[in-house]
Design a protein around this motif. Structure first.
Motif, PDB file in Angstrom:
ATOM      1  N   ALA A  92      25.086  -4.793  24.488  1.00  0.00           N
ATOM      2  CA  ALA A  92      24.963  -3.880  25.870  1.00  0.00           C
ATOM      3  C   ALA A  92      24.143  -2.609  25.384  1.00  0.00           C
ATOM      4  N   ALA A  93      24.097  -1.950  24.181  1.00  0.00           N
ATOM      5  CA  ALA A  93      23.122  -0.880  23.898  1.00  0.00           C
ATOM      6  C   ALA A  93      21.662  -1.599  23.855  1.00  0.00           C
ATOM      7  N   LEU A  94      21.342  -2.538  23.233  1.00  0.00           N
ATOM      8  CA  LEU A  94      20.049  -3.079  23.089  1.00  0.00           C
ATOM      9  C   LEU A  94      19.535  -3.338  24.630  1.00  0.00           C
ATOM     10  N   ALA A  95      20.295  -3.976  25.307  1.00  0.00           N
ATOM     11  CA  ALA A  95      19.827  -4.189  26.677  1.00  0.00           C
ATOM     12  C   ALA A  95      19.777  -2.987  27.561  1.00  0.00           C
ATOM     13  N   SER A  96      20.426  -2.154  27.273  1.00  0.00           N
ATOM     14  CA  SER A  96      20.471  -0.785  28.059  1.00  0.00           C
ATOM     15  C   SER A  96      19.269   0.060  27.756  1.00  0.00           C
ATOM     16  N   ALA A  97      19.056   0.083  26.325  1.00  0.00           N
ATOM     17  CA  ALA A  97      17.940   0.835  25.869  1.00  0.00           C
ATOM     18  C   ALA A  97      16.483   0.126  26.409  1.00  0.00           C
ATOM     19  N   LEU A  98      16.406  -1.167  26.343  1.00  0.00           N
ATOM     20  CA  LEU A  98      15.266  -1.968  26.998  1.00  0.00           C
ATOM     21  C   LEU A  98      15.202  -1.460  28.342  1.00  0.00           C
ATOM     22  N   ALA A  99      16.310  -1.479  29.363  1.00  0.00           N
ATOM     23  CA  ALA A  99      16.103  -1.080  30.570  1.00  0.00           C
ATOM     24  C   ALA A  99      15.765   0.030  30.951  1.00  0.00           C
ATOM     25  N   LEU A 100      16.359   1.192  29.902  1.00  0.00           N
ATOM     26  CA  LEU A 100      15.883   2.658  30.262  1.00  0.00           C
ATOM     27  C   LEU A 100      14.309   2.826  29.814  1.00  0.00           C
ATOM     28  N   SER A 101      13.953   2.068  28.737  1.00  0.00           N
ATOM     29  CA  SER A 101      12.609   2.206  28.611  1.00  0.00           C
ATOM     30  C   SER A 101      11.661   1.470  29.852  1.00  0.00           C
ATOM     31  N   SER A 149      19.332  -3.680  14.444  1.00  0.00           N
ATOM     32  CA  SER A 149      17.927  -3.716  13.656  1.00  0.00           C
ATOM     33  C   SER A 149      16.709  -3.947  15.184  1.00  0.00           C
ATOM     34  N   LEU A 150      17.002  -4.759  15.776  1.00  0.00           N
ATOM     35  CA  LEU A 150      16.131  -4.832  16.968  1.00  0.00           C
ATOM     36  C   LEU A 150      16.049  -3.594  17.952  1.00  0.00           C
ATOM     37  N   LEU A 151      17.172  -2.815  17.876  1.00  0.00           N
ATOM     38  CA  LEU A 151      17.332  -1.757  18.944  1.00  0.00           C
ATOM     39  C   LEU A 151      16.630  -0.554  18.105  1.00  0.00           C
ATOM     40  N   THR A 152      16.480  -0.581  16.757  1.00  0.00           N
ATOM     41  CA  THR A 152      15.835   0.331  15.970  1.00  0.00           C
ATOM     42  C   THR A 152      14.453   0.107  16.066  1.00  0.00           C
ATOM     43  N   LEU A 153      13.972  -1.102  16.049  1.00  0.00           N
ATOM     44  CA  LEU A 153      12.679  -1.506  16.289  1.00  0.00           C
ATOM     45  C   LEU A 153      12.109  -0.937  17.913  1.00  0.00           C
ATOM     46  N   LEU A 154      13.068  -1.310  18.596  1.00  0.00           N
ATOM     47  CA  LEU A 154      12.647  -0.972  20.132  1.00  0.00           C
ATOM     48  C   LEU A 154      12.515   0.608  20.077  1.00  0.00           C
ATOM     49  N   ILE A 155      13.415   1.529  19.408  1.00  0.00           N
ATOM     50  CA  ILE A 155      13.354   3.089  19.591  1.00  0.00           C
ATOM     51  C   ILE A 155      12.014   3.531  18.955  1.00  0.00           C
ATOM     52  N   THR A 156      11.812   2.851  17.614  1.00  0.00           N
ATOM     53  CA  THR A 156      10.268   3.369  17.146  1.00  0.00           C
ATOM     54  C   THR A 156       9.318   3.085  17.993  1.00  0.00           C
ATOM     55  N   MET A 157       9.217   2.229  18.937  1.00  0.00           N
ATOM     56  CA  MET A 157       8.319   1.949  20.059  1.00  0.00           C
ATOM     57  C   MET A 157       8.106   2.893  21.074  1.00  0.00           C
ATOM     58  N   LEU A 158       9.250   3.905  21.502  1.00  0.00           N
ATOM     59  CA  LEU A 158       9.215   4.738  22.465  1.00  0.00           C
ATOM     60  C   LEU A 158       8.395   5.777  22.324  1.00  0.00           C
ATOM     61  N   PRO A 159       7.811   6.466  23.341  1.00  0.00           N
ATOM     62  CA  PRO A 159       7.115   7.644  23.371  1.00  0.00           C
ATOM     63  C   PRO A 159       8.159   8.821  23.082  1.00  0.00           C
ATOM     64  N   ASP A 160       7.489   9.659  22.232  1.00  0.00           N
ATOM     65  CA  ASP A 160       8.238  10.803  21.704  1.00  0.00           C
ATOM     66  C   ASP A 160       9.215  11.359  22.766  1.00  0.00           C
ATOM     67  N   GLY A 161       8.604  11.676  24.060  1.00  0.00           N
ATOM     68  CA  GLY A 161       9.510  12.389  24.661  1.00  0.00           C
ATOM     69  C   GLY A 161      10.859  11.666  25.033  1.00  0.00           C
TER      70      GLY A 161
END
Length: 321
Positions: A92-101, A149-161
């Motif tokens: 749920a967290a990975l999908a949510s973070a992807l949707a938020l991004s 791990s996939l979630l961490t990879l996604l986070i590293t690709m997010l803008p700093d803001g």
């Protein structure tokens, strides 16, 4: 009679905790209430616009997580089963973070979280974990690690803001809750709980095994998927709005089991009450321990839940002569 007494005691404890959380550090408001004077405008606005939706969201989230945890423990016949430990939270967290991004709104993130939780649970089941309690936990932890791990990879690709916001959200927090989210959780909790509660006979029958439940007249595959879907929906709603708040789904049902036994009907009454109380109390501690700074509520629940999990794991070890 014992169930009624415990339920009443929990309701009183929950109400007192809610009042204490609402009025924490509201000295002017308390003084005006005591003297029956008009409430200070700023204090009243703080109470209505910030603290009340936060309280409603935390109570609803705790009840949802505890309901999901009680259902999962009965479904898998394992007191260690919990949405966070079998991969639902991570999916749920990975999908949510992807949707938020991608800029999704509240309902889009909630739908993504539900889908992610179901996908993670499917992955655990493909590993055959539903056939053995120990494999359930091990497979769930492996899937959670992979998705983390996939979630961490996604986070590293997010803008700093967006990085700090998403990171704080992942640790679990009710700090940014507004009325739309509070109402969503508040309105979703009763029907999800009721749908799970209606399965209490089936969940009790599962304690005898799936074959026994089938011979007792239950449609095992259909009803177990109803339970799993409802648990994933409950978890997905909480994760999408409040982040990963772990261990409430583990602690609350087990505490209820220690007090009332293993009857799912009783567990699905006392468990959500205990979950709501744990969430509200944890949020109160998160606001008060380092005031004026604030801890993520997920940190508090993890500090409480991790030792609790290790204690449970120790109790599950086979005794050798």
């Amino acid at each position: 009679m014992r169930t009624l007494t415990l339920t009443f005691t929990l309701l009183v404890l929950f109400a007192l905790t809610c009042i204490a959380s609402l009025l924490h550090h509201s000295n002017l408001l308390l003084a005006s209430l005591w003297r029956l004077q008009p409430q200070p405008a700023l204090e009243w606005q703080l109470l209505v616009e910030l603290r009340l939706p936060r309280l409603l969201a935390s109570a609803s989230a705790g009840a949802l997580l505890a309901s999901a945890g009680a259902a999962m423990q009965a479904r898998f016949r394992n007191p260690l089963a919990e949405p966070g430990l079998i991969g639902i939270n991570s999916g749920a967290a990975l999908a949510s973070a992807l949707a938020l991004s991608l800029g999704a709104g509240l309902y889009g993130v909630a739908a993504a979280a539900f889908g992610g939780g179901i996908a993670a649970l499917l992955l655990v089941r493909l590993l055959g974990a539903d056939q053995d309690g120990n494999r359930l936990i091990l497979s769930g932890l492996a899937v959670s690690t992979l998705l983390g791990s996939l979630l961490t990879l996604l986070i590293t690709m997010l803008p700093d803001g967006s990085l700090r916001v998403v990171t704080f959200w992942l640790m679990g927090s009710f700090a940014g809750v507004e009325w739309p989210l509070a109402l969503l959780l508040l309105l979703a909790a009763p029907p999800i709980w009721l749908a799970l509660f209606r399965q209490w006979r089936f969940l009790n029958a599962l304690q005898l095994g799936e074959s026994a439940a089938f011979h007792l007249g239950f449609a095992v595959r259909r009803q177990e998927w109803q339970v799993v879907m409802l648990a994933a929906l409950a978890t997905g709603l909480v994760v999408s709005g409040c982040g990963m708040i772990g261990f409430i789904g583990l602690m609350a049902p087990h505490l209820a089991r220690q007090l009332l036994g293993s009857d799912s009907r009783r567990l699905l009454i006392a468990g959500p009450l205990l979950g709501a109380w744990l969430a509200v109390a944890s949020d109160w501690l998160a606001r008060g321990l380092l005031a004026p700074a604030e801890l993520p509520v997920g940190v508090i629940t993890s500090l409480l839940g991790a030792p609790f999990f290790l204690w449970l794991l120790r109790r599950q070890e086979p005794r050798h002569a």
